[in-house]
Design a protein around this motif. Structure first.
Motif, short mmCIF file in Angstrom:
data_model
loop_
_atom_site.label_atom_id
_atom_site.label_comp_id
_atom_site.label_asym_id
_atom_site.label_seq_id
_atom_site.Cartn_x
_atom_site.Cartn_y
_atom_site.Cartn_z
N HIS A 164 79.01 48.52 18.62
CA HIS A 164 79.33 49.89 19.00
C HIS A 164 78.09 50.68 19.40
O HIS A 164 78.14 51.92 19.46
CB HIS A 164 80.04 50.60 17.84
CG HIS A 164 81.33 49.95 17.45
ND1 HIS A 164 81.44 49.08 16.39
CD2 HIS A 164 82.56 50.05 18.00
CE1 HIS A 164 82.69 48.66 16.30
NE2 HIS A 164 83.40 49.23 17.25
N SER A 165 76.99 50.00 19.67
CA SER A 165 75.79 50.70 20.14
C SER A 165 75.10 49.86 21.20
O SER A 165 75.17 48.63 21.19
CB SER A 165 74.83 50.96 18.97
OG SER A 165 74.17 49.77 18.58
N THR A 166 74.43 50.54 22.12
CA THR A 166 73.72 49.83 23.21
C THR A 166 72.55 49.02 22.65
O THR A 166 72.22 47.97 23.21
CB THR A 166 73.20 50.85 24.24
OG1 THR A 166 72.42 51.86 23.57
CG2 THR A 166 74.37 51.52 24.96
N ASP A 167 71.92 49.50 21.58
CA ASP A 167 70.79 48.76 20.99
C ASP A 167 71.26 47.40 20.48
O ASP A 167 70.61 46.37 20.72
CB ASP A 167 70.17 49.57 19.84
CG ASP A 167 69.45 50.81 20.33
OD1 ASP A 167 69.08 50.83 21.52
OD2 ASP A 167 69.25 51.74 19.52
N ALA A 210 73.93 45.79 21.44
CA ALA A 210 74.36 44.99 22.59
C ALA A 210 73.17 44.35 23.29
O ALA A 210 73.22 43.17 23.68
CB ALA A 210 75.13 45.88 23.57
N GLU A 211 72.08 45.08 23.41
CA GLU A 211 70.89 44.55 24.07
C GLU A 211 70.27 43.40 23.27
O GLU A 211 69.79 42.42 23.83
CB GLU A 211 69.87 45.67 24.28
CG GLU A 211 70.28 46.66 25.36
CD GLU A 211 69.34 47.84 25.44
OE1 GLU A 211 68.36 47.88 24.63
OE2 GLU A 211 69.56 48.74 26.29
N VAL A 251 80.94 48.56 22.85
CA VAL A 251 79.96 48.51 23.93
C VAL A 251 79.88 47.07 24.45
O VAL A 251 79.78 46.12 23.67
CB VAL A 251 78.57 48.96 23.43
CG1 VAL A 251 77.53 48.83 24.54
CG2 VAL A 251 78.64 50.40 22.92
N LYS A 252 79.96 46.92 25.76
CA LYS A 252 79.92 45.59 26.36
C LYS A 252 78.55 44.96 26.14
O LYS A 252 77.52 45.61 26.30
CB LYS A 252 80.24 45.68 27.85
CG LYS A 252 80.36 44.33 28.53
CD LYS A 252 80.92 44.46 29.92
CE LYS A 252 80.95 43.10 30.62
NZ LYS A 252 81.72 42.10 29.88
N ILE A 253 78.55 43.67 25.81
CA ILE A 253 77.30 42.95 25.50
C ILE A 253 76.67 42.36 26.75
O ILE A 253 75.50 42.59 27.04
CB ILE A 253 77.56 41.85 24.46
CG1 ILE A 253 78.04 42.48 23.14
CG2 ILE A 253 76.29 41.02 24.23
CD1 ILE A 253 78.51 41.47 22.11
N LYS A 296 76.24 42.23 30.59
CA LYS A 296 76.42 43.02 31.82
C LYS A 296 75.66 42.37 32.97
O LYS A 296 74.78 41.54 32.77
CB LYS A 296 75.92 44.45 31.61
CG LYS A 296 76.61 45.20 30.48
CD LYS A 296 76.04 46.60 30.33
CE LYS A 296 76.69 47.36 29.20
NZ LYS A 296 76.14 48.72 29.04
#
Length: 343
Positions: A230-233, A235-236, A307-309, A311
């Motif tokens: 649920h966070s971009t961090d 996911a990155e 959040v999509k993992i 991309k």
């Protein structure tokens, strides 16, 4: 003797009215009315179940729910469940639709389900049959489905009393294909609507499966495995891993999944269903309106915190991309190498 009996004069038998007598009469009338009221109530209580020892219990007659505003063709799919674990109260005559999301792992079903559950009237209860005992045989499968559709399966998605659509997420490899004939019969008898959700690009799905398998063992997020973030961090961090794909088994694996999807649609083709693809929902959010229309719920704006993992292009997500590209070029799966959506 007769004269003795008549010693009292006529005037002596006439009582002078007292000023208090009207008040006494009123009190007598009120008391009489109260006694009559209590007696009548006791008769009514006996008629509806009577008095139980030590406490009073009243039998409530169930109200029948009518389908006057529903088209005849839709009536088999409208239900009024009566849960064993709670009362629907004033919502007991609110119609409920039954549905099931049928999918394969890493096809966007988790994200899709969070979208549905953001609707105030939809309860999708997750991957119920990931628990093996629930799918050990057709009897346990039916028992579990009955519990879900009777609103007696409690999960974080349960909205209970006033839900308008209730269902679950079911992976094809969780007993569904093995018992497809009985399950089709159950869905048709119970009036369950099917939402098929698949990915068009099975290569992307394979990358997601390999990355998720790596995460289960490595647990790069502080020693915790997370299938969804649920966070971009987060996911990155998960997206840093680039799987190496076995090119020898690549085409057979893609074909196996393709055949599984095709068979599932064939097996359940006689049910009321809709077919969706993850990429289509990403590219065209109005597809979610189609889903809400399919479930006959009020149209709402749906949202998800996930959040999509992975991309961007696939070439940046696979360690041995050149080998994968050579393997798929000139095959029916060559289109999987191309960019299929922007995100």
């Amino acid at each position: 003797m007769a004269d003795d009996l008549c010693l009292f004069s006529k005037d002596s038998l006439v009582l002078k009215p007292s000023k208090k007598s009207p008040l006494v009469l009123r009190m007598v009338v009120v008391i009489f009315a109260m006694v009559c009221g209590i007696y009548i109530c006791s008769l009514c209580l006996r008629q509806f179940g009577g008095l139980s020892t030590g406490s009073m219990s009243i039998q409530i007659v169930n109200r029948s729910c009518e389908l006057t505003d529903i088209e005849p063709s839709e009536r088999p799919y409208v239900h009024f469940p009566k849960p064993k674990t709670f009362s629907r109260d004033e919502c007991e005559c609110n119609p409920v639709r039954y549905f099931a999301i049928l999918s394969t792992q890493r096809s966007g079903s988790g994200w899709f389900e969070t979208l549905l559950n953001s609707h105030i009237n939809i309860s999708s209860n997750g991957e119920i049959f990931s628990v093996k005992v629930r799918r050990s045989n057709i009897s346990t499968i039916v028992e579990t489905l009955d519990k879900v559709y009777n609103l007696d399966m409690f999960t974080s998605a349960s909205k209970n009393e006033c839900t308008a659509a209730v269902g679950l997420k079911w992976m094809l490899n969780q007993g569904l294909m093995q018992h497809h004939e009985e399950i089709v019969e159950y869905f048709k008898t119970k009036g369950v609507s099917i939402i098929f959700l698949f990915r068009r690009n099975l290569l992307r799905r394979m990358v997601s499966i390999l990355a998720n398998s790596f995460d289960q063992n490595a647990k790069p997020l502080n020693g915790t495995h997370k299938s969804h973030v649920h966070s971009t961090d987060e996911a990155e961090i998960l997206a840093r891993y680039k799987p190496t794909i076995n090119t020898t088994l690549l085409i057979p694996n893609l074909k196996q999944v393709e055949d599984l999807v095709t068979k599932s649609i064939q097996y359940l083709n006689s049910t009321r269903h809709i077919i969706l693809y993850y990429e289509d929902i990403i590219n065209n959010p109005t597809k979610l309106d189609d889903v809400q229309n399919f479930l006959k719920v009020p149209k709402r704006e749906l949202h998800s915190r996930q959040v999509k993992i992975h991309k961007g292009s696939l070439s940046s997500q696979v360690e041995n991309w050149d080998d994968v590209e050579k393997t798929l070029k000139g095959t029916p799966y060559q289109s999987f190498l191309q960019q299929d959506y922007n995100m």
